[in-house]
Design an enzyme around this catalytic site. Structure first.
Site, PDB file in Angstrom:
ATOM      1  N   ASP A  46       0.851  -1.198   0.000  1.00  0.00           N
ATOM      2  CA  ASP A  46       0.000   0.000   0.000  1.00  0.00           C
ATOM      3  C   ASP A  46       0.881   1.241   0.000  1.00  0.00           C
ATOM      4  O   ASP A  46       2.023   1.196   0.489  1.00  0.00           O
ATOM      5  CB  ASP A  46      -0.913   0.024   1.225  1.00  0.00           C
ATOM      6  CG  ASP A  46      -1.940  -1.097   1.199  1.00  0.00           C
ATOM      7  OD1 ASP A  46      -2.390  -1.461   0.107  1.00  0.00           O
ATOM      8  OD2 ASP A  46      -2.289  -1.606   2.288  1.00  0.00           O
ATOM      9  N   ASP A  60      -7.243  -1.158  -4.310  1.00  0.00           N
ATOM     10  CA  ASP A  60      -8.273  -0.773  -3.340  1.00  0.00           C
ATOM     11  C   ASP A  60      -9.187   0.307  -3.923  1.00  0.00           C
ATOM     12  O   ASP A  60     -10.410   0.273  -3.742  1.00  0.00           O
ATOM     13  CB  ASP A  60      -7.634  -0.227  -2.059  1.00  0.00           C
ATOM     14  CG  ASP A  60      -6.803  -1.273  -1.331  1.00  0.00           C
ATOM     15  OD1 ASP A  60      -7.046  -2.477  -1.544  1.00  0.00           O
ATOM     16  OD2 ASP A  60      -5.914  -0.886  -0.557  1.00  0.00           O
TER      17      ASP A  60
END
Length: 219
Positions: free
Chosen positions: A162, A191
């Site tokens: 991430d 995401d």
């Protein structure tokens, strides 16, 4: 068209992750992208979108990865069925493709990153440690060595990369929320694709599923 969108999102997601993984290190300071409210902040997590986890330990991670595989297979099957319907809207197929691409992008990390980035594994970093694994590695902190338990590695056990983070807080005058972060999670392109797809389905379900809406009215 639909699977072209899936492929494009997957490529973008993986290029960003590989660039982040090879150019940033744990504890590197975040880099402002837009003002001081949108930062690049490299982290890894053992969970799914926005760091959400399904239980803990080896079995939690394995269950999550298997769930992803099943979900991706179900989404592909659903999209293929929808493509055959003459009344299906292209927009809906693209939205479904976003969800598929996002799920596949994060699954790719879990499936292959432990092999692709084998030399990048550091057992002394918190996101590579997990209690109860039974796998130990030696870490040295400030000249003091200790054995720590590290996560399982290999197919379906890799961490998800991430990097994007909003740095905004609620105004102090808002009850209960004042001063807290608006959205503290750190996320990635996959995401974002999943979120866009789900939100659009919720907002435009009457357009995507007109027959279902008509049946409800008749009932």
């Amino acid at each position: 068209m639909t699977f072209g969108i899936v492929f494009l999102v997957l490529i973008i997601d993986q290029l960003v992750k590989i660039w982040i993984k090879t150019n940033f290190a744990f504890n590197d300071p975040s880099v402002p992208l837009i003002g001081d409210w949108f930062h690049l902040n490299f982290v890894e997590n053992q969970g799914m979108a926005f760091g959400t986890q399904l239980g803990g330990g080896m079995w939690g991670k394995l269950t999550l990865s298997i769930f992803r595989v099943i979900a991706i297979g179900a989404i592909i099957y659903y999209i293929l069925k929808q493509i055959k319907k003459p009344e299906v809207k292209l927009e809906f197929l693209i939205v479904s493709g976003l969800v598929l691409a996002g799920a596949a992008g994060n699954l790719f990390d879990s499936m292959f990153y432990d092999f692709i980035f084998r030399d990048y594994f550091d057992p002394c970093i918190s996101y590579n440690q997990i209690e109860g694994s039974g796998i130990y590695a030696e870490c040295t902190y400030y000249g003091y060595s200790e054995m720590v338990e590290v996560r399982h590695r290999g197919f379906l056990f890799g961490n998800v990369v991430d990097m994007f983070q909003f740095r905004m807080t609620w105004p102090s005058w808002i009850p209960w929320l004042g001063g807290s972060e608006v959205f503290p999670a750190i996320w990635n392109v996959a995401d974002f694709a999943i979120s866009c797809g789900v939100i659009l389905v919720l907002l435009r379900q009457k357009i995507y599923f007109p027959k279902e809406q008509e049946k409800e009215k008749e009932a």
